[in-house]
Design an enzyme around this catalytic site. Structure first.
Site, PDB file in Angstrom:
ATOM      1  N   CYS A 131     -48.499 -51.253  46.175  1.00  0.00           N
ATOM      2  CA  CYS A 131     -48.841 -52.300  45.538  1.00  0.00           C
ATOM      3  C   CYS A 131     -49.660 -51.939  44.449  1.00  0.00           C
ATOM      4  O   CYS A 131     -50.347 -50.969  44.371  1.00  0.00           O
ATOM      5  CB  CYS A 131     -49.553 -53.343  46.455  1.00  0.00           C
ATOM      6  SG  CYS A 131     -48.510 -53.781  47.875  1.00  0.00           S
TER       7      CYS A 131
ATOM      8  N   ARG B   1     -44.081 -48.124  40.730  1.00  0.00           N
ATOM      9  CA  ARG B   1     -44.260 -48.149  42.138  1.00  0.00           C
ATOM     10  C   ARG B   1     -43.326 -49.066  43.064  1.00  0.00           C
ATOM     11  O   ARG B   1     -43.233 -48.719  44.178  1.00  0.00           O
ATOM     12  CB  ARG B   1     -45.706 -48.854  42.313  1.00  0.00           C
ATOM     13  CG  ARG B   1     -46.895 -48.043  41.684  1.00  0.00           C
ATOM     14  CD  ARG B   1     -48.001 -49.004  41.589  1.00  0.00           C
ATOM     15  NE  ARG B   1     -48.941 -47.993  41.231  1.00  0.00           N
ATOM     16  CZ  ARG B   1     -50.323 -47.897  42.000  1.00  0.00           C
ATOM     17  NH1 ARG B   1     -50.329 -48.109  43.284  1.00  0.00           N
ATOM     18  NH2 ARG B   1     -51.001 -47.132  41.475  1.00  0.00           N
TER      19      ARG B   1
ATOM     20  N   TRP C 297     -45.269 -55.235  47.715  1.00  0.00           N
ATOM     21  CA  TRP C 297     -44.134 -54.891  48.560  1.00  0.00           C
ATOM     22  C   TRP C 297     -44.093 -55.814  49.824  1.00  0.00           C
ATOM     23  O   TRP C 297     -45.302 -55.985  50.319  1.00  0.00           O
ATOM     24  CB  TRP C 297     -44.159 -53.435  49.020  1.00  0.00           C
ATOM     25  CG  TRP C 297     -43.688 -52.478  48.254  1.00  0.00           C
ATOM     26  CD1 TRP C 297     -44.197 -51.493  47.591  1.00  0.00           C
ATOM     27  CD2 TRP C 297     -42.180 -52.384  47.972  1.00  0.00           C
ATOM     28  NE1 TRP C 297     -43.276 -50.949  46.854  1.00  0.00           N
ATOM     29  CE2 TRP C 297     -42.024 -51.194  47.042  1.00  0.00           C
ATOM     30  CE3 TRP C 297     -41.158 -53.000  48.286  1.00  0.00           C
ATOM     31  CZ2 TRP C 297     -40.833 -50.829  46.665  1.00  0.00           C
ATOM     32  CZ3 TRP C 297     -39.993 -52.603  47.992  1.00  0.00           C
ATOM     33  CH2 TRP C 297     -39.998 -51.634  47.025  1.00  0.00           C
TER      34      TRP C 297
ATOM     35  N   ASN D 241     -54.684 -54.207  48.051  1.00  0.00           N
ATOM     36  CA  ASN D 241     -53.866 -53.162  48.666  1.00  0.00           C
ATOM     37  C   ASN D 241     -54.347 -52.845  49.939  1.00  0.00           C
ATOM     38  O   ASN D 241     -55.671 -52.610  50.110  1.00  0.00           O
ATOM     39  CB  ASN D 241     -53.888 -52.018  47.443  1.00  0.00           C
ATOM     40  CG  ASN D 241     -53.251 -52.466  46.394  1.00  0.00           C
ATOM     41  OD1 ASN D 241     -52.431 -53.436  46.144  1.00  0.00           O
ATOM     42  ND2 ASN D 241     -53.332 -51.485  45.291  1.00  0.00           N
ATOM     43  N   GLY D 242     -53.709 -52.382  50.807  1.00  0.00           N
ATOM     44  CA  GLY D 242     -54.161 -51.774  51.927  1.00  0.00           C
ATOM     45  C   GLY D 242     -54.200 -52.705  53.348  1.00  0.00           C
ATOM     46  O   GLY D 242     -53.399 -53.550  53.301  1.00  0.00           O
TER      47      GLY D 242
ATOM     48  N   GLU E  28     -45.034 -27.225  59.510  1.00  0.00           N
ATOM     49  CA  GLU E  28     -45.334 -27.982  58.342  1.00  0.00           C
ATOM     50  C   GLU E  28     -46.206 -27.325  57.498  1.00  0.00           C
ATOM     51  O   GLU E  28     -46.308 -27.283  56.505  1.00  0.00           O
ATOM     52  CB  GLU E  28     -45.413 -29.643  58.508  1.00  0.00           C
ATOM     53  CG  GLU E  28     -45.915 -30.616  57.247  1.00  0.00           C
ATOM     54  CD  GLU E  28     -44.780 -30.294  56.060  1.00  0.00           C
ATOM     55  OE1 GLU E  28     -45.313 -30.692  55.052  1.00  0.00           O
ATOM     56  OE2 GLU E  28     -43.690 -29.942  56.230  1.00  0.00           O
TER      57      GLU E  28
ATOM     58  N   LYS F 218     -45.851 -25.601  54.044  1.00  0.00           N
ATOM     59  CA  LYS F 218     -46.711 -26.135  52.705  1.00  0.00           C
ATOM     60  C   LYS F 218     -47.498 -24.752  52.077  1.00  0.00           C
ATOM     61  O   LYS F 218     -47.423 -24.695  51.173  1.00  0.00           O
ATOM     62  CB  LYS F 218     -47.680 -27.208  53.344  1.00  0.00           C
ATOM     63  CG  LYS F 218     -47.214 -28.527  53.308  1.00  0.00           C
ATOM     64  CD  LYS F 218     -46.812 -29.299  51.809  1.00  0.00           C
ATOM     65  CE  LYS F 218     -45.818 -30.040  52.128  1.00  0.00           C
ATOM     66  NZ  LYS F 218     -44.843 -29.763  52.492  1.00  0.00           N
TER      67      LYS F 218
ATOM     68  N   GLU G 151     -44.905 -22.336  50.684  1.00  0.00           N
ATOM     69  CA  GLU G 151     -44.029 -22.827  49.249  1.00  0.00           C
ATOM     70  C   GLU G 151     -45.161 -22.875  48.076  1.00  0.00           C
ATOM     71  O   GLU G 151     -44.444 -22.824  47.083  1.00  0.00           O
ATOM     72  CB  GLU G 151     -43.434 -24.059  49.606  1.00  0.00           C
ATOM     73  CG  GLU G 151     -44.344 -25.355  49.724  1.00  0.00           C
ATOM     74  CD  GLU G 151     -43.321 -26.609  50.314  1.00  0.00           C
ATOM     75  OE1 GLU G 151     -42.118 -26.373  50.006  1.00  0.00           O
ATOM     76  OE2 GLU G 151     -43.728 -27.489  50.968  1.00  0.00           O
TER      77      GLU G 151
ATOM     78  N   HIS H  94     -44.500 -14.602  73.480  1.00  0.00           N
ATOM     79  CA  HIS H  94     -43.063 -14.138  73.393  1.00  0.00           C
ATOM     80  C   HIS H  94     -42.947 -13.479  72.174  1.00  0.00           C
ATOM     81  O   HIS H  94     -41.629 -13.207  71.679  1.00  0.00           O
ATOM     82  CB  HIS H  94     -42.035 -15.195  73.820  1.00  0.00           C
ATOM     83  CG  HIS H  94     -42.204 -15.977  75.009  1.00  0.00           C
ATOM     84  ND1 HIS H  94     -41.485 -15.262  76.176  1.00  0.00           N
ATOM     85  CD2 HIS H  94     -43.026 -17.181  75.574  1.00  0.00           C
ATOM     86  CE1 HIS H  94     -42.035 -16.347  77.318  1.00  0.00           C
ATOM     87  NE2 HIS H  94     -42.659 -17.208  76.862  1.00  0.00           N
TER      88      HIS H  94
ATOM     89  N   LYS I 240     -37.762 -30.588  43.238  1.00  0.00           N
ATOM     90  CA  LYS I 240     -38.035 -31.540  44.093  1.00  0.00           C
ATOM     91  C   LYS I 240     -36.964 -32.146  44.873  1.00  0.00           C
ATOM     92  O   LYS I 240     -37.116 -32.659  45.798  1.00  0.00           O
ATOM     93  CB  LYS I 240     -38.600 -32.785  42.841  1.00  0.00           C
ATOM     94  CG  LYS I 240     -39.198 -33.903  43.851  1.00  0.00           C
ATOM     95  CD  LYS I 240     -40.280 -33.542  44.586  1.00  0.00           C
ATOM     96  CE  LYS I 240     -40.951 -34.825  45.417  1.00  0.00           C
ATOM     97  NZ  LYS I 240     -42.058 -34.311  46.488  1.00  0.00           N
TER      98      LYS I 240
END
Length: 606
Positions: A2, A27, A74, A98-99, A478, A482, A485, A501, A601
């Site tokens: 928003c 947005r 939104w 917003n929020g 993840e 991160k 990369e 193991h 991207k």
């Protein structure tokens, strides 16, 4: 995301506010509105759909006034119609928001008993009525704001008009960005400095829990009841700086935006009054499907990995999880009464699109979790569940990942309800846990300085291990992804129980071991693995909550205490510190954080 714009100036502001909203169109939004003050009263123009509809409303019924606020929204709870569009207003207060206000129901009940009449089901309206209530008690705006801010729980940004004070507008932020723009006899508020770019190159970014009284010539900022000073920066109106805000890289800006975009995304699926998840119409019956196949690449695949745990454990729905680049080559048979879920930030990922086409050829209905609904995958899918992350510029996905998790959590709750795996009380508990995530995410960001210190040590290493169990295992994967990369440090994520193991052979005092371990029902198992690492000279970096830190913090080289939350939502929060760790390690090594080598991207070729 928003968008918010506010202007207090010399000339009529409605055309300027509309222009500011146009710069926030990137947005995404599906309704918009403007409010101004005219001779001591609040006037509003709102419209569903694109800004052209609002422009038409303004052409038909012009909106004078030299002070005003505006918003692009939104659709959260409720249709994207005029009633639900911002600004929301009482006779004395208009505001845009917003929020998420976590405790809005408590405030709503309290204010209803005091005689306040509510017209919508939104959390925003409770804020307007609460501020009006304090003003009606005789408090001035400063005192009313000081009294209101501690009453609001959640992550939010606000821009406010008061009918009988045409000389000021008010802004506030907690976990959701808001900037103050300084002009010549004019002042501005904006959720994005891009909206203010044509009007000023002097910007002040509010800090956490700041609120501000803005006049035509100055801004007075308060925090915790005291006046504070914030740096006013001169920004380049063209070029990347305005898009990065006050951050050195897009990646850091996008990490910092997570409380806001998590809130935006959550509200698109949550009925706040009922504490119930509401999905768009689906082409499948969640109660009757025999299997869900989840297909994605990279970070989106790891979001699907978390969802597999959620859907199987909470909804009792069997899930097949596949890497998109391998999926169709297995030529997997797919059940006729099953469905396929694809996940992608861009909606253009070539391997995921090919997997989607294979699934459709097998007679599957396809659901898609996307940040770009109009993308190729969006057009090819039967239904899109939209992540409201806004544009993500940094190649390493951050806010797209956490918003994917929010959507998948909502899907898991709705599926569990449809299949009778949870009752209404448990659904309300899980939904309430989700509503707390934006504010808790803002709390996690407060550990940035400490994570930077830890990252400086990690940046000196050649190899790093990440460990986790249950839903923390995908977060470990993840974290490793991160780090490798963007910093180019070799990192691997493992299920903690698999350490014996093989990976345990790598552990010595040169290999940091990052353990992701909220105090859930698997904590003691992870604790045992941590002790094994320590016994072999491993240097443990420990992410846990208060109970976990009390239990094992002394065994770690470094420990970060994260908020205590329902284990269901822990993966969303624990994604943030591993992002920050990778970011600061990459900065320390001097790599190109936003555009790491060899990466794109959106991977649009196989």
């Amino acid at each position: 995301m928003c968008g918010i714009v506010g202007i207090i100036g010399k000339a009529e502001v409605a055309p300027l506010l509309l222009d500011g909203l146009k710069r926030l169109e990137y947005r995404g939004y599906d309704s918009a509105g403007i409010a101004t003050l005219i001779e001591g009263r609040i006037e509003r123009r709102r419209a569903e759909g694109k800004l052209g509809n609002l422009a038409a409303r303004l052409a038909a019924a012009p909106l004078p006034g030299v002070i005003g606020i505006a918003h692009t929204r939104w659709a959260t709870h409720g249709r994207p119609n005029e009633t639900n569009a911002h600004p929301h207003a009482t006779a004395r207060v208009a505001l845009v928001h917003n929020g998420i206000i976590e405790n809005f129901q408590e405030l709503r009940d309290e204010l209803s008993k005091a005689g306040r009449k509510f017209e919508t089901e939104t959390d925003t309206e409770a804020v307007a009525h609460l501020l009006t209530h304090y003003l009606d008690q005789g408090l001035d705006p400063e005192a009313a704001m000081a009294k209101m801010m501690p009453r609001l729980h959640g992550a939010f940004s606000l821009a406010i008009l008061i009918a009988d004070r045409p000389d000021i507008m008010i802004g506030a932020r907690r976990g959701s960005p808001l900037a103050v723009g300084y002009g010549d006899g004019e002042m501005y508020l904006g959720s994005d400095a891009m909206a203010l770019a044509p009007y000023t190159d002097r910007i002040c970014y509010l800090h956490e829990d700041d609120w501000v009284i803005v006049s035509r010539d100055a801004a007075t900022i308060y925090n915790n009841g005291k006046r504070v000073n914030r740096e006013v920066k001169k920004t380049a109106l063209s070029g990347a700086l305005i898009g990065k805000g006050n951050h050195a890289h897009f990646m850091m800006k996008e990490i910092a935006e997570q409380p806001a975009v998590i809130g935006d995304t959550l509200q698109a699926f949550l009925n706040p009054l009922k504490r119930q998840i509401e999905l768009p119409p689906l082409p499948i019956d969640l109660a009757k499907i025999s299997q869900l196949t989840i297909v994605a690449c990279g970070t989106a695949y790891l979001a699907g990995f978390v969802a597999k745990y959620w859907l199987e454990r909470i909804a009792r729905l069997p899930v097949e999880l596949d890497i998109a680049s391998e999926f169709r080559y297995r030529e997997a048979p797919m059940p006729k009464d099953g469905a396929t879920l694809v996940i992608s930030q861009s909606g253009e990922t070539a391997d995921t699109l090919a997997a989607l086409k294979y699934a459709k050829a097998q007679g599957q209905k396809v659901l898609a979790v996307l940040n770009v609904p109009e993308s190729t995958i969006g057009r090819e899918s039967d239904v899109v569940l939209h992540t409201l992350a806004g544009p993500e510029i940094g190649v390493a996905s951050t806010k797209a990942f956490t918003t994917q998790l929010v959507v998948l959590a909502a899907l898991a709750i709705a599926t569990a309800r449809a299949r009778g795996a949870i009752d209404a009380q448990r659904e309300a508990e899980l939904s309430t846990a989700l509503t707390e995530v934006p504010a808790r995410a803002a709390e996690v960001l407060n550990h940035d300085a400490r994570l930077k210190e830890i990252a400086l040590k990690v940046a000196e290493c050649r190899d790093v291990l990440f460990l986790g169990r249950g839903t923390s295992y995908p977060i470990a994967l993840e974290g490793a992804l991160k780090l490798k990369e963007i910093s180019y440090i070799h990192a691997e994520g493992y299920a903690a129980g698999e350490m014996k193991h093989g990976p345990i052979a790598l552990i010595d005092d040169n290999v940091p071991v990052i353990v992701v371990a909220p105090s859930d029902d698997l904590f003691e198992k992870t604790a045992s693995n941590l002790q094994e690492v320590r016994a072999r000279g491993g240097r443990v970096i420990f992410f846990s909550d208060k109970a976990g830190i009390a239990r094992l913090g002394d065994a770690a080289m470094a420990a970060i205490e994260l908020p205590t939350v329902d284990p269901f939502v822990a993966p969303i929060l624990y994604a943030i510190p591993v992002q920050l760790l990778a970011y600061h390690a990459a900065v320390a090594k001097g790599t190109d954080v936003d555009q790491p080598r060899n990466l794109a991207k959106s991977v649009t070729v196989e």
